[in-house]
Scaffold this motif. Structure first.
Motif, PDB file in Angstrom:
ATOM      1  N   TYR A   1       0.858  -1.190   0.000  1.00  0.00           N
ATOM      2  CA  TYR A   1       0.000   0.000   0.000  1.00  0.00           C
ATOM      3  C   TYR A   1       0.896   1.242   0.000  1.00  0.00           C
ATOM      4  N   MET A   2       2.047   1.138  -0.627  1.00  0.00           N
ATOM      5  CA  MET A   2       3.042   2.209  -0.603  1.00  0.00           C
ATOM      6  C   MET A   2       2.540   3.436  -1.361  1.00  0.00           C
ATOM      7  N   ASP A   3       2.628   4.590  -0.739  1.00  0.00           N
ATOM      8  CA  ASP A   3       2.153   5.829  -1.342  1.00  0.00           C
ATOM      9  C   ASP A   3       3.293   6.755  -1.760  1.00  0.00           C
ATOM     10  N   ALA A   4       4.494   6.519  -1.254  1.00  0.00           N
ATOM     11  CA  ALA A   4       5.612   7.434  -1.513  1.00  0.00           C
ATOM     12  C   ALA A   4       6.811   6.705  -2.099  1.00  0.00           C
ATOM     13  N   ILE A   5       6.572   5.608  -2.809  1.00  0.00           N
ATOM     14  CA  ILE A   5       7.680   4.816  -3.339  1.00  0.00           C
ATOM     15  C   ILE A   5       8.551   5.652  -4.279  1.00  0.00           C
ATOM     16  N   ASP A   6       7.942   6.552  -5.066  1.00  0.00           N
ATOM     17  CA  ASP A   6       8.719   7.363  -6.006  1.00  0.00           C
ATOM     18  C   ASP A   6       9.688   8.302  -5.292  1.00  0.00           C
ATOM     19  N   ARG A   7       9.329   8.732  -4.099  1.00  0.00           N
ATOM     20  CA  ARG A   7      10.182   9.667  -3.355  1.00  0.00           C
ATOM     21  C   ARG A   7      11.129   8.977  -2.393  1.00  0.00           C
ATOM     22  N   ARG A   8      10.812   7.737  -2.021  1.00  0.00           N
ATOM     23  CA  ARG A   8      11.551   7.133  -0.921  1.00  0.00           C
ATOM     24  C   ARG A   8      12.380   5.911  -1.303  1.00  0.00           C
ATOM     25  N   ALA A   9      11.974   5.176  -2.321  1.00  0.00           N
ATOM     26  CA  ALA A   9      12.652   3.910  -2.639  1.00  0.00           C
ATOM     27  C   ALA A   9      13.401   4.023  -3.963  1.00  0.00           C
ATOM     28  N   GLY A  10      14.382   3.134  -4.141  1.00  0.00           N
ATOM     29  CA  GLY A  10      15.194   3.150  -5.348  1.00  0.00           C
ATOM     30  C   GLY A  10      15.412   1.761  -5.904  1.00  0.00           C
ATOM     31  N   SER A  11      16.438   1.639  -6.734  1.00  0.00           N
ATOM     32  CA  SER A  11      16.675   0.393  -7.462  1.00  0.00           C
ATOM     33  C   SER A  11      17.044  -0.764  -6.536  1.00  0.00           C
ATOM     34  N   ASP A  12      17.679  -0.478  -5.398  1.00  0.00           N
ATOM     35  CA  ASP A  12      18.015  -1.562  -4.471  1.00  0.00           C
ATOM     36  C   ASP A  12      16.747  -2.227  -3.947  1.00  0.00           C
ATOM     37  N   PHE A  13      15.764  -1.408  -3.562  1.00  0.00           N
ATOM     38  CA  PHE A  13      14.496  -1.951  -3.089  1.00  0.00           C
ATOM     39  C   PHE A  13      13.788  -2.704  -4.210  1.00  0.00           C
ATOM     40  N   ALA A  14      13.745  -2.105  -5.412  1.00  0.00           N
ATOM     41  CA  ALA A  14      13.080  -2.758  -6.542  1.00  0.00           C
ATOM     42  C   ALA A  14      13.708  -4.112  -6.836  1.00  0.00           C
ATOM     43  N   GLY A  15      15.027  -4.171  -6.831  1.00  0.00           N
ATOM     44  CA  GLY A  15      15.706  -5.434  -7.095  1.00  0.00           C
ATOM     45  C   GLY A  15      15.397  -6.482  -6.049  1.00  0.00           C
ATOM     46  N   ALA A  16      15.349  -6.056  -4.780  1.00  0.00           N
ATOM     47  CA  ALA A  16      15.029  -6.995  -3.702  1.00  0.00           C
ATOM     48  C   ALA A  16      13.609  -7.523  -3.856  1.00  0.00           C
ATOM     49  N   LEU A  17      12.661  -6.635  -4.196  1.00  0.00           N
ATOM     50  CA  LEU A  17      11.265  -7.056  -4.342  1.00  0.00           C
ATOM     51  C   LEU A  17      11.104  -8.026  -5.503  1.00  0.00           C
ATOM     52  N   LEU A  18      11.720  -7.724  -6.643  1.00  0.00           N
ATOM     53  CA  LEU A  18      11.621  -8.623  -7.794  1.00  0.00           C
ATOM     54  C   LEU A  18      12.263  -9.969  -7.489  1.00  0.00           C
ATOM     55  N   GLY A  19      13.408  -9.949  -6.805  1.00  0.00           N
ATOM     56  CA  GLY A  19      14.062 -11.200  -6.444  1.00  0.00           C
ATOM     57  C   GLY A  19      13.240 -12.029  -5.482  1.00  0.00           C
ATOM     58  N   TYR A  20      12.591 -11.358  -4.528  1.00  0.00           N
ATOM     59  CA  TYR A  20      11.736 -12.048  -3.558  1.00  0.00           C
ATOM     60  C   TYR A  20      10.596 -12.774  -4.261  1.00  0.00           C
ATOM     61  N   VAL A  21       9.899 -12.071  -5.161  1.00  0.00           N
ATOM     62  CA  VAL A  21       8.768 -12.692  -5.846  1.00  0.00           C
ATOM     63  C   VAL A  21       9.249 -13.781  -6.800  1.00  0.00           C
ATOM     64  N   ALA A  22      10.276 -13.496  -7.580  1.00  0.00           N
ATOM     65  CA  ALA A  22      10.772 -14.485  -8.542  1.00  0.00           C
ATOM     66  C   ALA A  22      11.218 -15.765  -7.858  1.00  0.00           C
ATOM     67  N   GLY A  23      11.710 -15.652  -6.629  1.00  0.00           N
ATOM     68  CA  GLY A  23      12.181 -16.808  -5.895  1.00  0.00           C
ATOM     69  C   GLY A  23      11.089 -17.607  -5.210  1.00  0.00           C
ATOM     70  N   GLY A  24       9.838 -17.165  -5.340  1.00  0.00           N
ATOM     71  CA  GLY A  24       8.735 -17.912  -4.752  1.00  0.00           C
ATOM     72  C   GLY A  24       7.897 -17.124  -3.769  1.00  0.00           C
ATOM     73  N   GLY A  25       8.182 -15.838  -3.607  1.00  0.00           N
ATOM     74  CA  GLY A  25       7.392 -15.003  -2.717  1.00  0.00           C
ATOM     75  C   GLY A  25       6.080 -14.581  -3.358  1.00  0.00           C
ATOM     76  N   ALA A  26       5.277 -13.818  -2.605  1.00  0.00           N
ATOM     77  CA  ALA A  26       3.967 -13.381  -3.088  1.00  0.00           C
ATOM     78  C   ALA A  26       3.788 -11.900  -2.809  1.00  0.00           C
ATOM     79  N   LEU A  27       3.198 -11.202  -3.769  1.00  0.00           N
ATOM     80  CA  LEU A  27       2.971  -9.760  -3.667  1.00  0.00           C
ATOM     81  C   LEU A  27       1.507  -9.468  -3.945  1.00  0.00           C
ATOM     82  N   LEU A  28       0.850  -8.816  -2.986  1.00  0.00           N
ATOM     83  CA  LEU A  28      -0.531  -8.370  -3.136  1.00  0.00           C
ATOM     84  C   LEU A  28      -0.538  -6.852  -3.047  1.00  0.00           C
ATOM     85  N   THR A  29      -0.797  -6.189  -4.172  1.00  0.00           N
ATOM     86  CA  THR A  29      -0.763  -4.731  -4.234  1.00  0.00           C
ATOM     87  C   THR A  29      -2.182  -4.190  -4.247  1.00  0.00           C
ATOM     88  N   LEU A  30      -2.412  -3.163  -3.432  1.00  0.00           N
ATOM     89  CA  LEU A  30      -3.725  -2.540  -3.318  1.00  0.00           C
ATOM     90  C   LEU A  30      -3.675  -1.102  -3.805  1.00  0.00           C
TER      91      LEU A  30
END
Length: 207
Positions: A57-86
């Motif tokens: 439910y992130m509202d400020a991802i554009d101002r607060r997060a960067g490529s390190d976070f994006a890479g971690a999130l993609l790796g988490y899901v690709a490795g078998g994790g689950a993402l539910l975005t609202l």
């Protein structure tokens, strides 16, 4: 007990604060062990792997997060994790890899009004979901044709139907997006609450 990590913003939110929404999500997802955090810019993939599901439910991802976070999130899901975005969690213009993971780009929305959400395509989630109506923002999207999403619900606006909820696989993981959830009152709608519960169960392999 399955565990989820709810990510969003309190003080840093511009449009959609976690305040109030956090407690509604906990209520709807009763039976899960919940952790709530706005410290997502600092998460590593090792942190994410301790959870069965990430609820975005992130509202400020554009101002607060960067490529390190994006890479971690993609790796988490690709490795078998689950993402539910609202709702607003899809808005990540500075991180197109996150938008691609979710399956679409947010393009804007007309003014809020009472919107009817209806069945779109077969899926295990939809076996016990009925149409419902909520006063919501009618989010509109440019769908990513390479993402191969399954749109499971649409909304009706001015006589036309638009994507409102979808699922997809990503590597070994599962991704779900729900466009509803503008404010705490949205979660009081039993139709939406039922959809959210079933989506969370599907994400973690319990449906």
């Amino acid at each position: 007990m399955k565990k989820y990590l709810l990510l969003g913003d309190y003080a840093n939110a511009q449009w959609h604060t976690l305040r109030g929404v956090d407690q509604e999500i906990k209520r709807v997802l009763e039976g899960f062990d919940a952790t709530i955090s706005e410290e997502y810019p600092y998460l590593q993939i090792e942190d994410m792997k301790t959870y069965d599901l990430i609820v975005n439910y992130m509202d400020a991802i554009d101002r607060r997060a960067g490529s390190d976070f994006a890479g971690a999130l993609l790796g988490y899901v690709a490795g078998g994790g689950a993402l539910l975005t609202l709702h607003n969690g899809i808005i990540a213009r500075s991180l197109p890899e996150v938008e691609q993971l979710i399956g679409a780009t947010f393009t804007g929305h007309p003014p809020r009004e009472v919107i009817e959400y209806v069945y779109a395509n077969p899926h295990p989630i939809m076996r016990a979901v009925d149409s419902f109506s909520i006063n919501e923002e009618p989010y509109q999207f440019e769908m990513d044709n390479l993402a191969r999403v399954n749109v499971i619900m649409e909304y009706v606006y001015q006589g036309q139907k638009y994507p409102a909820a979808w699922v997809r696989g990503y590597g070994k993981g599962r991704v779900c997006y729900l466009s509803m959830g503008h404010e705490p009152a949205s979660f009081a709608n039993e139709g939406f609450a039922n959809l959210l519960r079933r989506c969370a169960l599907w994400c973690v392999g319990d449906l």
